[in-house]
Design an enzyme around this catalytic site. Structure first.
Site, short mmCIF file in Angstrom:
data_model
loop_
_atom_site.label_atom_id
_atom_site.label_comp_id
_atom_site.label_asym_id
_atom_site.label_seq_id
_atom_site.Cartn_x
_atom_site.Cartn_y
_atom_site.Cartn_z
N HIS A 11 -42.42 -1.91 36.26
CA HIS A 11 -41.33 -2.65 35.60
C HIS A 11 -40.01 -2.19 36.20
O HIS A 11 -39.83 -1.03 36.54
CB HIS A 11 -41.33 -2.36 34.09
CG HIS A 11 -40.57 -3.37 33.31
ND1 HIS A 11 -39.22 -3.31 33.14
CD2 HIS A 11 -40.98 -4.49 32.68
CE1 HIS A 11 -38.82 -4.34 32.42
NE2 HIS A 11 -39.86 -5.07 32.13
N ASP B 49 -47.49 -7.63 30.22
CA ASP B 49 -48.45 -8.64 30.69
C ASP B 49 -49.85 -8.10 30.88
O ASP B 49 -50.78 -8.87 31.14
CB ASP B 49 -47.95 -9.22 32.02
CG ASP B 49 -46.70 -10.05 31.81
OD1 ASP B 49 -45.68 -9.76 32.45
OD2 ASP B 49 -46.75 -10.97 30.97
C1 SDX Z 1 -42.18 -9.01 33.20
O1 SDX Z 1 -37.51 -7.68 33.67
C2 SDX Z 1 -38.16 -7.81 32.59
O2 SDX Z 1 -37.79 -7.39 31.51
C3 SDX Z 1 -39.45 -8.62 32.73
C4 SDX Z 1 -40.36 -8.66 31.52
C5 SDX Z 1 -39.74 -9.46 30.39
O3 SDX Z 1 -40.16 -9.26 29.24
O4 SDX Z 1 -38.93 -10.37 30.67
O5 SDX Z 1 -40.65 -7.36 31.08
C6 SDX Z 1 -41.67 -9.37 31.85
O6 SDX Z 1 -41.87 -9.69 34.14
C7 SDX Z 1 -43.02 -7.78 33.36
C8 SDX Z 1 -43.41 -7.51 34.83
C9 SDX Z 1 -44.61 -8.40 35.19
N1 SDX Z 1 -44.88 -8.31 36.62
C10 SDX Z 1 -45.97 -7.67 37.09
O7 SDX Z 1 -46.74 -7.03 36.37
C11 SDX Z 1 -46.16 -7.81 38.58
C12 SDX Z 1 -46.54 -6.45 39.18
N2 SDX Z 1 -45.35 -5.58 39.08
C13 SDX Z 1 -44.51 -5.49 40.27
O8 SDX Z 1 -44.43 -6.64 41.05
C14 SDX Z 1 -43.19 -4.75 40.00
O9 SDX Z 1 -43.51 -3.60 39.32
C15 SDX Z 1 -42.08 -5.48 39.28
C16 SDX Z 1 -41.74 -6.76 39.92
C17 SDX Z 1 -42.43 -5.70 37.86
C18 SDX Z 1 -40.85 -4.57 39.35
O10 SDX Z 1 -40.50 -4.46 40.68
P1 SDX Z 1 -39.18 -3.64 41.13
O11 SDX Z 1 -38.45 -3.12 39.98
O12 SDX Z 1 -38.45 -4.48 42.11
O13 SDX Z 1 -39.83 -2.39 41.78
P2 SDX Z 1 -40.18 -2.29 43.31
O14 SDX Z 1 -40.88 -3.53 43.76
O15 SDX Z 1 -38.98 -1.84 44.04
O16 SDX Z 1 -41.28 -1.12 43.24
C19 SDX Z 1 -40.88 0.24 43.31
C20 SDX Z 1 -42.04 0.92 44.04
C21 SDX Z 1 -42.39 0.22 45.36
O17 SDX Z 1 -42.95 1.19 46.21
P3 SDX Z 1 -41.93 1.83 47.37
O18 SDX Z 1 -41.44 0.64 48.20
O19 SDX Z 1 -40.84 2.51 46.59
O20 SDX Z 1 -42.84 2.78 48.14
O21 SDX Z 1 -43.23 0.83 43.25
C22 SDX Z 1 -44.21 0.05 43.91
C23 SDX Z 1 -43.49 -0.74 44.98
O22 SDX Z 1 -44.36 -1.00 46.07
N3 SDX Z 1 -44.78 -0.84 42.91
C24 SDX Z 1 -46.08 -1.13 42.82
C25 SDX Z 1 -46.18 -1.98 41.70
N4 SDX Z 1 -44.97 -2.19 41.17
C26 SDX Z 1 -44.10 -1.48 41.93
N5 SDX Z 1 -47.15 -0.74 43.55
C27 SDX Z 1 -48.34 -1.25 43.16
N6 SDX Z 1 -48.54 -2.06 42.10
C28 SDX Z 1 -47.48 -2.46 41.35
N7 SDX Z 1 -47.64 -3.26 40.31
#
Ligand code: SDX
Length: 459
Positions: free
Chosen positions: A321, A378
């Site tokens: 998140h 989710d």
């Molecule tokens: C919702 O914003 C909100 O409030 C949203 C929400 C709401 O109620 O409105 O809470 C609802 O959208 C919840 C999120 C649902 N999405 C998912 O579950 C999809 C999977 N999650 C990821 O795509 C990700 O965690 C996000 C999109 C939710 C957040 O992404 P960020 O904040 O942009 O974080 P990032 O992509 O920069 O990740 C930071 C690091 C990265 O690694 P590095 O580049 O630092 O080495 O963490 C890793 C990412 O690769 N990472 C993951 C991961 N999520 C982040 N690695 C593996 N699996 C994951 N799910």
């Protein structure tokens, strides 16, 4: 609108509520006011930055940027705290109901008994859709994704309800807000019924909001539909858990659309479109698809490895998140609700077992621990909805039904905010410098040999 004064840093002792920035290229310094909310991080007020210095900030995805001021929802990502108008999501999920939570988000206080009765009645007054909409649905293919239908139908509401699109009229704003909250279950359920080739059941206003949603989704005109109180309570709780979440992508989309003066129906349609993405509200559908792909507990290790492999686009859906660097408090409530619903329904869903094992292994894995990746809202919601009979394609529709009150609450707040103006971010330009027009007869004949290797994908 009074603008925060921008003063060049001077020799005097700076007030402790400001920041000083220095341009090392020129040695110039400026003082920027600080702003501190009732809770949460200190902010650097940069509204005068560009005007006074010509300097822009760069923050793709707004990871360090507050886009507005708000008093609707507060999140402490480090502690895993979520408050709506000061009330914790855990207490609202336990003691409140969705209609009461809607009133709280819209009007800032929990309703008195009289206010609750009146609000409930007003919402029920708007559950029907104009009959002409039925032909609107018929324009879609039967296999259209229900979110595609929902985006279209909600945007089209402004073509039908001209008495609630004047955003300068406070009564029309309230009418639009109530209409949207009331009609979303009808719109979503009709998208599902249309996919089945079934007639559209009318809302039954003697039922509660959640009971009505269930009967429009699952009733059969040839039989009497019995409401299961455990399921309607679970749906009500799921809607509470999805009601609002500060400045998430879809809410920010609604605010940005609203900042141009667009009508409320168009703004909410833009929020639905943004929510649909798998990185946002579409993740609940993606979690179920991911669990199907993983298949068995024996495969979990392989997928955890894929999620950690930077060269692999696979991510653990329902994990991570932007704000929560702790367990999403909604996911904890959702997980408990999941156990309750499956127990009452007597369902042994292997996907729940798989999800629990996946969560356990991920939370013990250094990669997820170091990056503070926890289950989000989710991760479990899809398992509950699937157990209740919702098809995967309807999961994000349910999210949109819950989130509509948050969208309209922020839309109304944005319109009242004296600081608000049309959203218009800038950019870091990396394109071509200015160059003269090249007549077509001279194109393609350059001094050096044009390399066509780009054509077959080599750098
Ligand atoms: C919702 O914003 C909100 O409030 C949203 C929400 C709401 O109620 O409105 O809470 C609802 O959208 C919840 C999120 C649902 N999405 C998912 O579950 C999809 C999977 N999650 C990821 O795509 C990700 O965690 C996000 C999109 C939710 C957040 O992404 P960020 O904040 O942009 O974080 P990032 O992509 O920069 O990740 C930071 C690091 C990265 O690694 P590095 O580049 O630092 O080495 O963490 C890793 C990412 O690769 N990472 C993951 C991961 N999520 C982040 N690695 C593996 N699996 C994951 N799910």
């Amino acid at each position: 609108m009074t603008k925060a004064p921008m003063k060049k840093a001077a020799a005097q002792t700076l007030p402790d509520d400001s920041f000083t920035i220095t341009d090392n290229a020129t040695g110039k310094s400026w003082q920027l006011p600080a702003r501190t909310g009732v809770m949460g991080n200190r902010l650097m007020d940069i509204r005068r930055l560009y005007g006074d210095t010509g300097i822009l900030t760069y923050d793709p995805g707004f990871t360090s940027t507050a886009s507005c001021q708000s008093d609707i929802t507060f999140i402490d990502g480090e502690k895993g705290v979520l408050l709506h108008r000061g009330y914790s999501i855990e207490q609202l999920a336990l003691h409140s109901d969705f209609m009461e939570t809607c009133y709280l988000l819209l009007y800032g206080e929990l309703p008195t008994p009289e206010q609750k009765v009146s609000f409930d009645a007003d919402i029920k007054n708007h559950t029907l859709l104009h009959d002409q909409f039925i032909s609107f649905y018929k324009g879609f293919m039967r296999n259209a994704h229900p979110m595609a239908i929902m985006v279209g139908v909600v945007g089209a509401l402004s073509a039908f309800y001209h008495d609630s699109i004047d955003i300068t009229d406070l009564e029309q704003r309230q009418l639009a807000a109530h209409r949207l909250i009331a009609k979303m279950p009808t719109i979503g359920a009709y998208a599902y019924k249309y996919s089945l080739g079934m007639t559209f059941p009318l809302p039954r206003n003697e039922l509660s909001y959640s009971e009505n949603l269930l009967q429009m989704m699952f009733s059969n005109p040839a039989e009497n539909y019995q409401i299961n109180p455990v399921l309607s309570k679970a749906i009500d709780r799921i809607l509470i858990l999805h009601a609002d979440h500060e400045q998430n992508a879809s809410t920010s989309t609604v605010r940005l659309a609203g900042s141009s003066g667009a009508n409320p129906y168009a703004c909410i349609a833009s929020g639905i479109a943004s929510l649909w993405g798998p990185a946002h509200g579409g993740a609940n559908e993606a979690v179920l698809n991911m669990l199907s792909e993983i298949g068995t507990v024996a495969q979990v290790g392989k997928y955890i490895h894929k999620a950690k492999d930077k060269s692999d686009p696979f991510r653990l859906m329902g994990f991570g998140h932007r704000v929560y660097k702790n367990y999403d408090p909604r996911a904890a409530v959702m997980r408990n609700t999941c156990h309750e619903v499956l127990e009452v329904l007597g369902i042994e869903d292997p996907k729940l077992k798989l999800a629990l094992e996946l969560e356990k292994i991920a939370l013990e894995d250094p990669y997820f621990v170091e990056k503070k990746l926890y289950p989000n809202v989710d991760f479990y919601s899809g398992i509950i909805l699937k157990a209740m009979g919702f098809p995967t394609s309807m999961f994000t529709v349910m999210f949109a039904i819950g989130r509509t009150v948050g969208w309209v609450s922020h839309w109304k707040e944005m319109l009242k905010d004296e600081h608000q103006k049309i959203g218009r971010p800038r950019q870091l330009y990396l394109g071509q410098k200015q160059r003269d027009y090249m007549p077509i007869e001279r194109r393609g004949h350059t001094e050096k040999k044009v390399s066509w290797s780009w054509l077959w994908g080599k750098k």
